[in-house]
Design an enzyme around this catalytic site. Structure first.
Site, short mmCIF file in Angstrom:
data_model
loop_
_atom_site.label_atom_id
_atom_site.label_comp_id
_atom_site.label_asym_id
_atom_site.label_seq_id
_atom_site.Cartn_x
_atom_site.Cartn_y
_atom_site.Cartn_z
N GLY A 1 0.77 -1.34 -0.03
CA GLY A 1 0.08 -0.05 -0.09
C GLY A 1 0.71 1.27 -0.09
CG LEU B 1 1.85 5.23 7.22
CD1 LEU B 1 2.55 6.42 8.08
CD2 LEU B 1 1.17 4.30 8.19
CE1 TYR C 1 -9.55 0.06 8.51
CE2 TYR C 1 -10.03 0.85 11.18
CZ TYR C 1 -9.20 1.02 9.89
OH TYR C 1 -7.90 1.53 9.96
#
Length: 285
Positions: free
Chosen positions: A18, A23, A172
């Site tokens: 990712g 981030l 989540y």
């Protein structure tokens, strides 16, 4: 964490999943500028190319880019295969890729039939870590850093895919707790190998694309989250720290379910079942 600590990363191989936004992107640029050899995962070729150019412009070595859809366990395996083929060393694995789900909050399934947030936020890093363990052991001292969340909710092992009473926030939080529980299990299995495994909540509501698209006002900067994550990646004072959860830069206690060994073993059982169903190979540590 001091500038000297990140300078220790020169020539060390770091995989960031990712990596093309938020981030992951911040970590890539800062570690690249420090001279780390980067292997960067993303989904979008154009964004990955832009990141590679940004890393190079920051005086870092040209990173290697590997594209993969981590909602598919076969793609996770392909990513692992490519990494193993490309490098004989891996000093740091940062499992950063994640998703907050559909903007409309609807339940979505992955191609493997797993609830989408469970697939991306838990099963993918669980499987990728398992596949890369021989490489990490061979590169020891090595570190695995799992980007989790302060949002955690108890997992119902009879319904890990949340078929009943679906709520995107619950999905989540359960997936992120699963990531922390897997962190503890991997750390125990790797004790004495020179490979550490830790998880963290980097910062609260960073100004990432996921947060901004949700309409929520950010509380923290991406740079703050990167500071906390880099500490786990390269602070020499944490070289022996493993199996821990951090809230920012402070060691913290995760949800109580993470402290239950039976619950953690049950999580591994259902995770392995999902992996075997998708790719036909065992996924446990």
């Amino acid at each position: 964490m001091s500038d000297k600590d990140i300078d220790r990363m020169i020539d060390r191989t770091v995989l960031i999943t990712g990596a093309t936004d938020g981030l992951g992107r911040e970590l890539a640029v800062r570690l690249g500028a420090a001279g780390a050899r980067l292997i960067l995962h993303g989904r979008n070729a154009d964004r990955a190319a832009a990141l590679a150019a940004e890393v190079t412009a920051a005086s870092g070595p040209a990173p290697e880019i590997i594209l993969a859809d981590l909602s598919r366990l076969a793609e996770v395996d392909r990513l692992a295969d490519e990494i193993i083929a490309r490098t004989s060393r891996l000093e740091v694995l940062v499992n950063n890729a994640g998703t907050g789900g559909q903007p409309n909050g609807r339940r979505e399934l992955s191609a493997d039939g797993n609830e989408y947030l469970w697939a991306v936020n838990h099963l993918a890093p669980y499987r990728l870590t398992r596949r890369l363990l021989p490489l990490l052991r061979a590169s020891a001292p090595a570190r695995v850093v799992n980007v989790a969340s302060a949002g955690q909710q108890e997992i119902d092992f009879d319904d890990p895919n949340l078929k009943q009473g679906y709520d995107v926030y619950t999905a989540y939080c359960r997936a992120k707790l699963a990531m922390i529980m897997a962190t503890i299990e991997y750390a125990e299995k790797l004790d004495g190998t020179g490979v550490t495994v830790n998880a963290l909540h980097p910062a609260t509501l960073m100004a990432t694309t996921m947060v901004l698209e949700s309409g929520i006002t950010p509380i923290s900067t991406v740079a703050e989250g990167a500071d906390a994550t880099l500490r786990l990646i390269c602070d020499p004072g944490l070289a022996q720290t493993t199996g821990r959860y951090f809230n920012g830069t402070s060691q913290s206690r995760p949800h109580a379910q993470a402290d239950d060994p039976k619950a953690r073993r049950r999580l591994l059982e259902i995770s392995d079942t999902a992996v075997v169903s998708a790719v036909g190979r065992s996924g446990g540590p």
